[in-house]
Motif scaffolding. Structure first.
Motif, PDB file in Angstrom:
ATOM      1  N   SER A  99       0.814  -1.210  -0.285  1.00  0.00           N
ATOM      2  CA  SER A  99       0.083   0.149   0.045  1.00  0.00           C
ATOM      3  C   SER A  99       0.839   1.457   0.128  1.00  0.00           C
ATOM      4  CB  SER A  99      -0.750  -0.075   1.225  1.00  0.00           C
ATOM      5  OG  SER A  99      -1.733  -1.031   1.115  1.00  0.00           O
ATOM      6  N   PHE A 100       2.052   1.276   0.633  1.00  0.00           N
ATOM      7  CA  PHE A 100       2.939   2.394   0.834  1.00  0.00           C
ATOM      8  C   PHE A 100       3.663   2.718  -0.521  1.00  0.00           C
ATOM      9  CE2 PHE A 100       7.323   3.828   1.122  1.00  0.00           C
ATOM     10  CZ  PHE A 100       7.271   5.013   1.838  1.00  0.00           C
ATOM     11  N   LEU A 101       3.864   1.738  -1.294  1.00  0.00           N
ATOM     12  CA  LEU A 101       4.497   1.739  -2.532  1.00  0.00           C
ATOM     13  C   LEU A 101       3.414   2.329  -3.530  1.00  0.00           C
ATOM     14  CD1 LEU A 101       6.769  -1.359  -2.752  1.00  0.00           C
ATOM     15  CD2 LEU A 101       7.516   1.239  -2.938  1.00  0.00           C
ATOM     16  N   ARG A 102       2.209   1.706  -3.571  1.00  0.00           N
ATOM     17  CA  ARG A 102       1.213   2.020  -4.650  1.00  0.00           C
ATOM     18  C   ARG A 102       0.775   3.466  -4.289  1.00  0.00           C
ATOM     19  NH1 ARG A 102      -4.814  -0.089  -5.530  1.00  0.00           N
ATOM     20  NH2 ARG A 102      -5.020   0.693  -7.812  1.00  0.00           N
ATOM     21  N   SER A 103       0.677   4.030  -3.088  1.00  0.00           N
ATOM     22  CA  SER A 103       0.253   5.608  -2.687  1.00  0.00           C
ATOM     23  C   SER A 103       1.351   6.423  -3.157  1.00  0.00           C
ATOM     24  CB  SER A 103       0.069   5.450  -1.021  1.00  0.00           C
ATOM     25  OG  SER A 103      -0.324   6.947  -0.718  1.00  0.00           O
ATOM     26  N   ALA A 104       2.668   5.739  -2.743  1.00  0.00           N
ATOM     27  CA  ALA A 104       3.850   6.895  -3.263  1.00  0.00           C
ATOM     28  C   ALA A 104       3.834   7.148  -4.664  1.00  0.00           C
ATOM     29  CB  ALA A 104       5.129   5.905  -2.601  1.00  0.00           C
ATOM     30  N   LEU A 105       3.627   5.919  -5.424  1.00  0.00           N
ATOM     31  CA  LEU A 105       3.586   6.018  -6.911  1.00  0.00           C
ATOM     32  C   LEU A 105       2.711   6.990  -7.353  1.00  0.00           C
ATOM     33  CD1 LEU A 105       4.296   2.557  -8.288  1.00  0.00           C
ATOM     34  CD2 LEU A 105       5.364   4.628  -8.812  1.00  0.00           C
ATOM     35  N   GLN A 106       1.618   6.736  -6.710  1.00  0.00           N
ATOM     36  CA  GLN A 106       0.304   7.820  -7.332  1.00  0.00           C
ATOM     37  C   GLN A 106       0.598   9.432  -7.005  1.00  0.00           C
ATOM     38  OE1 GLN A 106      -3.413   4.821  -7.289  1.00  0.00           O
ATOM     39  NE2 GLN A 106      -3.119   6.018  -5.503  1.00  0.00           N
ATOM     40  N   GLN A 156      11.939   0.181  -2.836  1.00  0.00           N
ATOM     41  CA  GLN A 156      11.300   1.573  -3.258  1.00  0.00           C
ATOM     42  C   GLN A 156      12.041   2.175  -4.483  1.00  0.00           C
ATOM     43  OE1 GLN A 156      10.785   3.794   0.394  1.00  0.00           O
ATOM     44  NE2 GLN A 156      10.731   1.901   1.605  1.00  0.00           N
ATOM     45  N   LEU A 157      13.245   1.874  -4.377  1.00  0.00           N
ATOM     46  CA  LEU A 157      14.107   2.457  -5.381  1.00  0.00           C
ATOM     47  C   LEU A 157      13.606   1.902  -6.941  1.00  0.00           C
ATOM     48  CD1 LEU A 157      16.485   4.357  -6.340  1.00  0.00           C
ATOM     49  CD2 LEU A 157      18.005   2.166  -5.912  1.00  0.00           C
ATOM     50  N   LEU A 158      13.275   0.728  -6.851  1.00  0.00           N
ATOM     51  CA  LEU A 158      13.054  -0.072  -8.133  1.00  0.00           C
ATOM     52  C   LEU A 158      11.638   0.111  -8.651  1.00  0.00           C
ATOM     53  CD1 LEU A 158      14.703  -3.629  -7.672  1.00  0.00           C
ATOM     54  CD2 LEU A 158      15.450  -2.014  -8.976  1.00  0.00           C
ATOM     55  N   MET A 159      10.796   0.287  -7.633  1.00  0.00           N
ATOM     56  CA  MET A 159       9.339   0.630  -8.013  1.00  0.00           C
ATOM     57  C   MET A 159       9.021   2.363  -8.375  1.00  0.00           C
ATOM     58  SD  MET A 159       7.737  -2.246  -7.779  1.00  0.00           S
ATOM     59  CE  MET A 159       6.223  -1.699  -7.905  1.00  0.00           C
ATOM     60  N   LEU A 160       9.885   3.043  -7.706  1.00  0.00           N
ATOM     61  CA  LEU A 160       9.599   4.577  -7.710  1.00  0.00           C
ATOM     62  C   LEU A 160      10.497   5.211  -9.054  1.00  0.00           C
ATOM     63  CD1 LEU A 160       9.266   5.720  -4.005  1.00  0.00           C
ATOM     64  CD2 LEU A 160       7.488   5.001  -5.444  1.00  0.00           C
ATOM     65  N   LYS A 161      11.492   4.327  -9.208  1.00  0.00           N
ATOM     66  CA  LYS A 161      12.088   4.790 -10.439  1.00  0.00           C
ATOM     67  C   LYS A 161      12.721   6.387 -10.383  1.00  0.00           C
ATOM     68  CE  LYS A 161      10.390   0.973 -13.309  1.00  0.00           C
ATOM     69  NZ  LYS A 161       9.555   0.641 -12.342  1.00  0.00           N
ATOM     70  N   PRO A 162      13.063   6.792  -9.114  1.00  0.00           N
ATOM     71  CA  PRO A 162      13.685   8.325  -9.422  1.00  0.00           C
ATOM     72  C   PRO A 162      14.573   8.563 -10.283  1.00  0.00           C
ATOM     73  CG  PRO A 162      14.675   7.180  -7.515  1.00  0.00           C
ATOM     74  CD  PRO A 162      13.527   6.249  -8.328  1.00  0.00           C
ATOM     75  N   ALA A 183      23.561  -4.583  -4.490  1.00  0.00           N
ATOM     76  CA  ALA A 183      24.258  -4.222  -5.451  1.00  0.00           C
ATOM     77  C   ALA A 183      23.512  -4.500  -6.889  1.00  0.00           C
ATOM     78  CB  ALA A 183      25.547  -4.704  -5.494  1.00  0.00           C
ATOM     79  N   LYS A 184      22.983  -5.669  -6.988  1.00  0.00           N
ATOM     80  CA  LYS A 184      22.083  -6.285  -8.063  1.00  0.00           C
ATOM     81  C   LYS A 184      20.780  -5.346  -8.275  1.00  0.00           C
ATOM     82  CE  LYS A 184      19.760 -10.345  -7.653  1.00  0.00           C
ATOM     83  NZ  LYS A 184      19.839 -11.842  -7.626  1.00  0.00           N
ATOM     84  N   GLY A 185      20.206  -4.977  -7.312  1.00  0.00           N
ATOM     85  CA  GLY A 185      18.819  -4.144  -7.224  1.00  0.00           C
ATOM     86  C   GLY A 185      19.334  -2.781  -7.655  1.00  0.00           C
ATOM     87  N   ILE A 186      20.545  -2.225  -7.591  1.00  0.00           N
ATOM     88  CA  ILE A 186      21.073  -0.783  -7.754  1.00  0.00           C
ATOM     89  C   ILE A 186      21.189  -0.915  -9.352  1.00  0.00           C
ATOM     90  CG2 ILE A 186      23.044   0.812  -7.635  1.00  0.00           C
ATOM     91  CD1 ILE A 186      23.232   0.039  -4.598  1.00  0.00           C
ATOM     92  N   GLU A 187      21.843  -2.129  -9.891  1.00  0.00           N
ATOM     93  CA  GLU A 187      22.161  -2.393 -11.244  1.00  0.00           C
ATOM     94  C   GLU A 187      20.921  -2.410 -12.017  1.00  0.00           C
ATOM     95  OE1 GLU A 187      24.818  -1.631 -13.017  1.00  0.00           O
ATOM     96  OE2 GLU A 187      26.449  -2.135 -11.640  1.00  0.00           O
ATOM     97  N   GLU A 188      19.881  -2.953 -11.581  1.00  0.00           N
ATOM     98  CA  GLU A 188      18.556  -3.022 -12.217  1.00  0.00           C
ATOM     99  C   GLU A 188      17.890  -1.778 -12.241  1.00  0.00           C
ATOM    100  OE1 GLU A 188      14.948  -4.975 -13.605  1.00  0.00           O
ATOM    101  OE2 GLU A 188      17.111  -5.141 -13.708  1.00  0.00           O
ATOM    102  N   TYR A 189      18.098  -0.818 -11.078  1.00  0.00           N
ATOM    103  CA  TYR A 189      17.584   0.655 -11.180  1.00  0.00           C
ATOM    104  C   TYR A 189      18.110   1.192 -12.284  1.00  0.00           C
ATOM    105  CZ  TYR A 189      18.009   5.561  -9.903  1.00  0.00           C
ATOM    106  OH  TYR A 189      17.890   6.624 -10.058  1.00  0.00           O
ATOM    107  N   ARG A 190      19.447   1.073 -12.523  1.00  0.00           N
ATOM    108  CA  ARG A 190      20.142   1.955 -13.428  1.00  0.00           C
ATOM    109  C   ARG A 190      19.799   1.367 -14.843  1.00  0.00           C
ATOM    110  NH1 ARG A 190      25.771   2.194 -13.804  1.00  0.00           N
ATOM    111  NH2 ARG A 190      25.248   4.496 -14.383  1.00  0.00           N
TER     112      ARG A 190
END
Length: 245
Positions: A99-106, A156-162, A183-190
């Motif tokens: 819920s937090f992530l969906r609300s933040a995205l909206q 959150q970084l992956l879902m919000l994609k700042p 580190a794998k998550g960071i690379e996926e974000y990039r």
């Protein structure tokens, strides 16, 4: 230039100055490491960039996406595409991680987030970070271990994609396997965003798996040295003594 910090001076409400004539430029897609001894002002810089009201800017400017955000609120900065992962993520009872992530995205996009597509992407990102799907329904960080909280921050970084993210000692307290997952998550974000990162850390473990463009050494509120990605390797071997001098 994505982020341009110009002659930044900042301190606490009691008048204590922490950051002094600080300059950093971060381009699109770049990874910058910020290192320094305890008490150097690393976390203070991250919080000042994000607009934490505890810190007061007394001089200089912060330019983001060609916009002067020096006086902007933290939520306005987030909507412009800024994100910060904290050292000690807090518990938020009563609000599930999903819920937090969906609300933040909206809030950030200003658009309705379709549930099915959101849940599909959430599940993909959680699998990437070796997070059990049940954590999506649990209250944010409530009962999470230290490692699980850090993974939730990267989720959150992956879902919000700042466009720009500050990671404040996200690797602190993690074992080797957990650091590898982060580190794998960071690379996926990039890969998804070509976003830029400012990684605040004491350790070089998380940096070893990343292509670091610049390393900055912060001592007593000053950037005393800027170098390429190899500078953090030098610090790992020699410490901060020469920079403190």
């Amino acid at each position: 230039m994505l982020l341009d910090i110009i002659n930044l001076n900042a301190g606490l409400e009691d008048g204590k100055q922490i950051l002094k004539d600080l300059n950093i430029q971060i381009g699109q897609g770049e990874i910058h490491a910020l290192m320094g001894p305890n008490g150097a002002g690393k976390s203070s810089l991250g919080n000042t960039i994000m607009g934490n009201p505890v810190y007061q800017i007394t001089g200089g400017k912060i330019i983001f996406k060609d916009t002067d955000i020096t006086e902007e609120s933290a939520d306005k900065r987030a909507k412009l595409g800024m994100f910060m992962s904290f050292q000690s993520p807090i518990e938020i009872p009563g609000i599930s991680l999903e819920s937090f992530l969906r609300s933040a995205l909206q809030q950030i996009t200003g658009e309705h987030v379709k549930l099915f597509q959101f849940q599909k992407e959430l599940q993909r990102c959680m699998e990437l970070l070796d997070m059990k799907s049940e954590y999506a329904k649990r209250d944010l960080n409530v009962g999470f271990s230290g490692g699980e909280r850090k993974k939730a921050e990267i989720l959150q970084l992956l879902m919000l994609k700042p466009a720009f993210a500050i990671l404040d000692e996200t690797d602190s307290g993690l074992d080797v396997d957990a650091i590898r997952v982060v580190a794998k998550g960071i690379e996926e974000y990039r890969r998804l965003t070509n976003g830029s990162l400012l990684i605040i850390t004491h350790s070089t473990k998380i940096l070893e798996g990343l292509n670091v463009d610049y390393t900055h050494v912060l001592v007593k509120g000053h950037i005393v040295k800027t170098g390429d990605g190899k500078l953090f390797e030098y610090i790992n071997e020699n410490g901060y003594e020469e920079f403190e001098a």
